[in-house]
Design an enzyme around this catalytic site. Sequence first.
Site, PDB file in Angstrom:
ATOM      1  CE  LYS A  40      73.730  20.897  24.750  1.00  0.00           C
ATOM      2  NZ  LYS A  40      74.990  21.121  25.484  1.00  0.00           N
ATOM      3  CE1 TYR A 267      43.323  21.803  41.224  1.00  0.00           C
ATOM      4  CE2 TYR A 267      44.591  22.494  39.297  1.00  0.00           C
ATOM      5  CZ  TYR A 267      43.718  21.601  39.913  1.00  0.00           C
ATOM      6  OH  TYR A 267      43.242  20.532  39.211  1.00  0.00           O
TER       7      TYR A 267
HETATM    8  C1  LIG Z   1      75.449  22.302  24.990  1.00  0.00           C
HETATM    9  C2  LIG Z   1      76.879  22.583  24.790  1.00  0.00           C
HETATM   10  C3  LIG Z   1      77.276  23.694  24.038  1.00  0.00           C
HETATM   11  C4  LIG Z   1      76.317  24.717  23.491  1.00  0.00           C
HETATM   12  O1  LIG Z   1      76.069  25.690  24.477  1.00  0.00           O
HETATM   13  P1  LIG Z   1      75.200  26.979  24.106  1.00  0.00           P
HETATM   14  O2  LIG Z   1      75.350  27.839  25.297  1.00  0.00           O
HETATM   15  O3  LIG Z   1      73.802  26.481  23.935  1.00  0.00           O
HETATM   16  O4  LIG Z   1      75.760  27.531  22.871  1.00  0.00           O
HETATM   17  C5  LIG Z   1      78.632  23.849  23.795  1.00  0.00           C
HETATM   18  N1  LIG Z   1      79.539  22.978  24.287  1.00  0.00           N
HETATM   19  C6  LIG Z   1      79.186  21.915  25.021  1.00  0.00           C
HETATM   20  C7  LIG Z   1      80.237  21.004  25.531  1.00  0.00           C
HETATM   21  C8  LIG Z   1      77.855  21.688  25.314  1.00  0.00           C
HETATM   22  O5  LIG Z   1      77.510  20.646  26.058  1.00  0.00           O
END
Ligand SMILES: *Cc1c(COP(=O)(O)O)cnc(C)c1O
Length: 377
Positions: A40, A267
């Site tokens: 994702k 800044y």
């Molecule tokens: C993003 C996600 C993961 C992965 O989590 P990590 O800590 O990056 O391994 C696992 N399960 C779900 C439901 C997620 O949304």
Amino acid sequence: MTDPSRNRAWIEVDFDALRGNFELLQRSAGRHARVLPMVKADAYGVGARAVVTALELLDPVGYGVATAAEGIALRGWGIDREVIVFAPLPPGDVGPAAAYGLTVTVSDLAALARWVEAGQTWPGLSFHVEIDTGMGRAGFDWRECLHWAPEVLSLAGEVVRWSGVFTHFHSADTAEAAATTTQWARFQDALAQLPVSREDLVVHAANSAASARWPEFAADMVRAGIFLYGGSAAEPGVSCLRPLPVVSVYARVVLVRDVPPGSSVGYGATHVARGWERWATVAIGYGDGLPRSLGNRGHMLVRGRRVPIVGRISMDMTVVDITGLDDVGPGEIATVIGRSGDETIAVDEVAEAAGTISYEILTGFTPRLPRLERERE
Ligand SMILES: *Cc1c(COP(=O)(O)O)cnc(C)c1O
């Protein structure tokens, strides 16, 4: 023409290390469990298409995404493995998800009803049921299993297949282990009450941190995100598997000046030279995703030396104090994340200095930085 992609600022991705991290988790999870790569948010900013291309060689069980659009993009790249969408779908996304044969995760009966309706048009669809054991953002209540589970089964009927069940840990990365073992026990409690045979469901719970720490919670599948991309899965001091670094970030020095005492930078003029200082302007800023909170806090590496960021970070430029470093001029590489000589800045160090987590650092890098394959040394 020479390749312009390393002219200013860029990200290098070590795909061998990425695959190495997958294999580390697969070995730790054991033969009965499969690793589901979470890709994702453009594979945590690393670049989903390239990541998926690299992981395809390892024959993963499928991929996890957060949105229908991310899953549909995978289909466009020719991926016909299972793609599971791990966030409740906005109603408008149900049709597209079904048309592309994605697997959805269901947290309430109304969402399941929408999936069943789509299933009338698109046969062969599946769904996983999320059980909320304390994360609170999605999932059926673990205490109410006897109430919702039979309804799920009858609503799904013969139209869509209930193929998996999972929960999500909220504190697997922290030193406090009791929270995770409690969630695991709640999950087991709920599983025992399901009106579906255990063999007919893919059971999963572990994220990276839980996979790296509790191989006994691997069940049938582990959902691995940050570990694949080289982010430390748990707090320092917690004993667990550690990943290989995957992401490096570099930017070119574009200007070097020796400034007299009293000179100010950035800044708000928040840094003023006490003596003569040598400042290097580096071509990366918050417009590239370098957190502005690193102003006067973060570091970069120049010629293997750790040098402090001075003043506030601008949108396109950051100044580091390289006093004492001779012969550094425009074109020199500054390492924002990665190794230079004997020094290393890990993504977790940057996150810590910025007051956030590695996930936010990685997903925060903007499209202005090309994602490139790391050249073998
Ligand atoms: C993003 C996600 C993961 C992965 O989590 P990590 O800590 O990056 O391994 C696992 N399960 C779900 C439901 C997620 O949304």
